[in-house]
Design a protein around this motif. Structure first.
Motif, PDB file in Angstrom:
ATOM      1  N   VAL A  35      16.485  40.570   1.604  1.00 41.76           N
ATOM      2  CA  VAL A  35      17.436  39.831   0.774  1.00 41.76           C
ATOM      3  C   VAL A  35      17.000  38.375   0.629  1.00 41.76           C
ATOM      4  O   VAL A  35      17.045  37.799  -0.462  1.00 41.76           O
ATOM      5  CB  VAL A  35      18.854  39.922   1.367  1.00 41.76           C
ATOM      6  N   ALA A  38      14.044  38.280  -1.644  1.00 33.83           N
ATOM      7  CA  ALA A  38      14.465  38.530  -3.023  1.00 33.83           C
ATOM      8  C   ALA A  38      15.082  37.282  -3.633  1.00 33.83           C
ATOM      9  O   ALA A  38      14.818  36.940  -4.801  1.00 33.83           O
ATOM     10  CB  ALA A  38      15.456  39.693  -3.066  1.00 33.83           C
ATOM     11  N   SER A  39      15.914  36.566  -2.863  1.00 35.53           N
ATOM     12  CA  SER A  39      16.518  35.327  -3.350  1.00 35.53           C
ATOM     13  C   SER A  39      15.448  34.291  -3.664  1.00 35.53           C
ATOM     14  O   SER A  39      15.504  33.602  -4.688  1.00 35.53           O
ATOM     15  CB  SER A  39      17.490  34.760  -2.301  1.00 35.53           C
ATOM     16  N   ALA A 213      20.672  40.710  -4.385  1.00 40.84           N
ATOM     17  CA  ALA A 213      20.584  39.730  -3.296  1.00 40.84           C
ATOM     18  C   ALA A 213      21.951  39.127  -2.990  1.00 40.84           C
ATOM     19  O   ALA A 213      22.313  38.934  -1.830  1.00 40.84           O
ATOM     20  CB  ALA A 213      19.587  38.631  -3.661  1.00 40.84           C
ATOM     21  N   GLN A 217      23.953  39.587   0.678  1.00 38.68           N
ATOM     22  CA  GLN A 217      24.370  38.462   1.512  1.00 38.68           C
ATOM     23  C   GLN A 217      25.863  38.481   1.813  1.00 38.68           C
ATOM     24  O   GLN A 217      26.345  37.681   2.617  1.00 38.68           O
ATOM     25  CB  GLN A 217      24.030  37.143   0.805  1.00 38.68           C
TER      26      GLN A 217
END
Length: 316
Positions: A35, A38-39, A213, A217
């Motif tokens: 994640v 990906a961000s 993402a 989160q």
């Protein structure tokens, strides 16, 4: 029924992609490291390509009317200034305060603008959106970078270095992408098919990956603790701000696709790219992502109500 389906089709995919990201993390298909990566990928590469394409494709000089972009820019700027002045009195934590300001003023115009206007008005709507979109996108992204820089946890407003702030804005991938898109469009550069296709591939990946993402989160326990704050931001973002801005716009004579675009600018869900930007810049990305998901869900209803009311009085 048509209006309900239109609203659901416009915003529900955003919410469902966020849910998918949350479930992927909970099921162990991907982990938090994925994640985070990906961000970072969205922030540094994919969203900049999406912004570049949006600005490059927008025909700024075709049938240009300064009234619409000017009103949109002044509206966004006014909301930003008011949020900047008001939120610090209620939220003392700098990172959370920056997230509140960002989520209040910055809407998901890139994703909602042209598609919504095209669905409602066809090519005429797309041209209206394209005329004002670059100006709104530039201001929104400069504002977002400025807010997250000014409210970074390690700095205080009294010691904020304007040179450091300007450098952060100049180096931000979003700003660079927008300026390059404007330069490419105004210079008349035409990309060969293989380059255009590559840009399209990268740009098309930005929204789904950013939403995954955001969902990945999401922390239900923290979200429960932020519920009151989230609802406050949602009310401002989706009800209070659009009502005021649209009332003034209607009084100034805006009608049809122009008024519809103004509503999209001030009444859309919080920007999808906000959580990725907040995470990279040390702000409260958890709160930013929660507001994105909640406004994406609630906007299905606010869009329907707003468009139904505006159509009933023959304003759009």
């Amino acid at each position: 029924m048509e209006s309900i389906l239109f609203s659901l089709n416009s915003v529900m995919p955003l919410f469902l992609m966020g849910i998918a990201g949350y479930l992927l993390v909970q099921r162990g298909v991907v982990n938090e490291n994925f994640v985070d990566q990906a961000s970072n990928l969205c922030f540094k590469l994919l969203i900049p390509f999406s912004l570049f394409r949006k600005v490059y494709d927008a025909k700024v000089l075709d049938s240009f009317d300064f009234r619409l972009p000017l009103y949109c820019v002044l509206s966004v700027l006014t909301v930003l200034i008011l949020a900047w002045l008001i939120w610090p009195h209620f939220v003392k934590d700098r990172a959370r305060c920056g997230a509140c300001i960002h989520s209040t003023f910055r809407a998901n115009v890139v994703l909602m603008g042209i598609p919504v206007l095209t669905n409602m008005y066809g090519e005429e709507g797309a041209l209206v959106a394209a005329m004002a979109l670059p100006f709104v996108v530039i201001l929104s992204n400069i504002g977002a970078v400025t807010v997250f820089t000014a409210f970074a946890p390690e700095s205080s407003g009294a010691r904020l270095d304007p040179r450091k702030l300007l450098l952060s804005i100049a180096k931000n991938p979003f700003i660079i992408a927008i300026l390059l898109g404007l330069a490419a469009q105004l210079s008349g550069i035409s990309f060969p098919p293989f380059a255009s296709k590559s840009i399209d591939y990268l740009a098309d990946m930005s929204t789904p990956l950013a939403l995954l993402a955001v969902g990945g989160q999401f922390d239900p326990k923290k979200a429960a603790g932020n519920l009151r704050l989230n609802l406050t931001i949602c009310t401002l973002r989706l009800v209070v701000i659009p009502a005021v801005v649209i009332a003034v716009a209607a009084a100034l004579g805006f009608r049809g696709p122009e008024l519809a675009f103004i509503f999209v600018v001030v009444g859309s869900p919080s920007a999808v790219s906000g959580a990725a930007l907040a995470k990279v810049m040390g702000s409260d990305h958890q709160l930013t992502g929660e507001v994105t998901l909640m406004t994406s869900l609630l906007s299905a209803f606010t869009f329907f109500i707003a468009f139904t009311l505006l159509r009933s009085v023959a304003l759009i």
